[in-house]
Design a protein around this motif. Structure first.
Motif, mmCIF file in Angstrom:
data_model
loop_
_atom_site.group_PDB
_atom_site.id
_atom_site.type_symbol
_atom_site.label_atom_id
_atom_site.label_comp_id
_atom_site.label_asym_id
_atom_site.label_seq_id
_atom_site.Cartn_x
_atom_site.Cartn_y
_atom_site.Cartn_z
ATOM 1 N N SER A 60 0.770 -1.330 0.039
ATOM 2 C CA SER A 60 0.000 -0.107 0.186
ATOM 3 C C SER A 60 0.988 1.175 -0.001
ATOM 4 O O SER A 60 0.759 2.266 -0.733
ATOM 5 C CB SER A 60 -0.908 0.040 1.164
ATOM 6 O OG SER A 60 -1.829 -1.000 1.173
ATOM 7 N N ASP A 65 -5.879 -1.343 -4.406
ATOM 8 C CA ASP A 65 -5.313 -2.068 -3.167
ATOM 9 C C ASP A 65 -6.092 -3.159 -2.879
ATOM 10 O O ASP A 65 -7.725 -2.919 -2.483
ATOM 11 C CB ASP A 65 -4.938 -0.809 -2.375
ATOM 12 C CG ASP A 65 -4.105 -1.214 -1.324
ATOM 13 O OD1 ASP A 65 -3.782 -2.275 -1.273
ATOM 14 O OD2 ASP A 65 -3.855 -0.472 -0.437
ATOM 15 N N GLN A 110 -8.532 0.284 -0.513
ATOM 16 C CA GLN A 110 -8.734 -1.107 -0.183
ATOM 17 C C GLN A 110 -10.075 -0.905 0.383
ATOM 18 O O GLN A 110 -11.127 -1.815 0.039
ATOM 19 C CB GLN A 110 -7.888 -1.827 1.022
ATOM 20 C CG GLN A 110 -8.262 -3.046 1.307
ATOM 21 C CD GLN A 110 -7.023 -3.823 2.432
ATOM 22 O OE1 GLN A 110 -6.010 -3.176 2.281
ATOM 23 N NE2 GLN A 110 -7.380 -4.730 2.933
HETATM 24 MG MG LIG Z 1 -1.944 -2.859 2.252
#
Ligand SMILES: [Mg+2]
Ligand SMILES: Nc1ncnc2c1ncn2[C@@H]1O[C@H](COP(=O)(O)OP(=O)(O)OP(=O)(O)O)[C@@H](O)[C@H]1O
Length: 282
Positions: A46, A164, A87
């Motif tokens: 990330s 992500d 994410q």
């Molecule tokens: Mg991550």
């Protein structure tokens, strides 16, 4: 050789608390490529993605996007060309309706009303949420939110898409939806970089795989090669994809001959089984 989309050179990143999350990372990604950024939890996936679109600023080293250096004065243009799907889709949805959320980027880019409408329409259709345009995003299911978050980025028509963990916490149908959306985007010539720790889902749509470990890039190569390299995967805490594991077991426990390498996707396994049975794929 196609155009260089992402050029990361000797990138180091230190968080304010002193954690070095990236160490001497260098990576080139060419326009139109799909790249899997693979690694166990906490290796810096990330952090790398956030450096690529200027959400974080390199402590040392440089990043160029289509030849433009990622620095403060270029950030507006960089963010237009590099879209980041977080994410957690909830970080990306904050307007009263889904339509407003997907229109937010294009409106900010100063596009005309007509262009905005066209883009929102196109992006919502692509993720299969056209009928939900007037819904408040917080009323969508998690899988729908994930697709909605992708639409908010697609409507800006970025050249590079960073995702992500795009398949985390989805049911099998949701995963299938995301794969088909990513295939669609990739076929339009977009560059895609996907961070994940799951070796099973995304190999089928990525050309190359990069393994990260402890803030460093440890291996880069064709996805089919990297994800069938059991020694390298294990060294960095990863495993073979399940299909690959099955064939590896058959080979080592039952001497099944595997000329031409270990299949790692259902499609390549199907071909291999037919080949072993002496039959051709229809
Ligand atoms: Mg991550
Ligand atoms: N805001 C922060 N402050 C300090 N350290 C951080 C911060 N965010 C992340 N880190 C640390 O940086 C390292 C890399 O984190 P990062 O989130 O990039 O990993 P990741 O590969 O994306 O992991 P995951 O698969 O769990 O999402 C980890 O050691 C993490 O603890």
């Amino acid at each position: 050789m196609s155009e260089l989309a992402v050029d990361v050179s000797n990138l180091n990143y230190k968080y304010p608390d002193g954690t070095w999350a990236l160490r001497n990372v260098s990576l080139k990604v060419y326009a139109g490529e799909s790249v899997l950024l693979l690694g166990i939890s906490g290796v810096g996936k990330s952090t790398l993605l956030m450096n690529l679109n200027g959400l974080l600023t390199p402590t040392e080293g440089t990043i160029h996007i289509f030849g433009k250096k990622v620095i403060e004065k270029n950030l507006r243009e960089i963010r237009r060309r590099v879209g980041f799907v977080f994410q957690n889709p909830e970080n990306q949805l904050f307007c009263p309706t889904l339509w407003d959320d997907v229109a937010f980027g294009p409106i900010n880019m100063g596009l005309s009303q007509e262009e905005v409408e066209e883009r929102v329409d196109w992006a919502l259709k692509l993720v299969g949420l056209k009928a939900y345009a007037e819904k408040p995003p917080h009323h969508l299911s998690f899988g729908e939110k994930r697709r909605a978050a992708i639409a908010t980025i697609l409507s800006m028509e970025p050249d590079i898409l960073l995702l992500d963990e795009p398949t985390a916490n989805l049911d099998p149908k949701g995963v299938e939806n995301i794969i088909s959306i990513l295939r669609d985007i990739s076929s339009k010539g977009k560059t895609i970089i996907i961070a994940t720790h799951d070796v099973n889902i995304l190999p089928q749509i990525t050309d190359r795989t990069v393994i990260m470990y402890n803030g460093k890039i440890k291996a880069v190569g064709r996805t089919a090669e990297i994800l069938s390299d059991i020694a390298t995967l294990e060294k960095y805490g990863l495993k073979l994809p399940l299909v690959g594991q099955l064939f590896h077991n058959l080979e080592s426990n039952h001497k099944l001959p595997l000329y031409g390498g270990l299949p790692i996707t259902i499609g390549s396994a199907e071909e291999k089984i037919l080949e072993l049975l002496g039959r051709n794929k229809k």
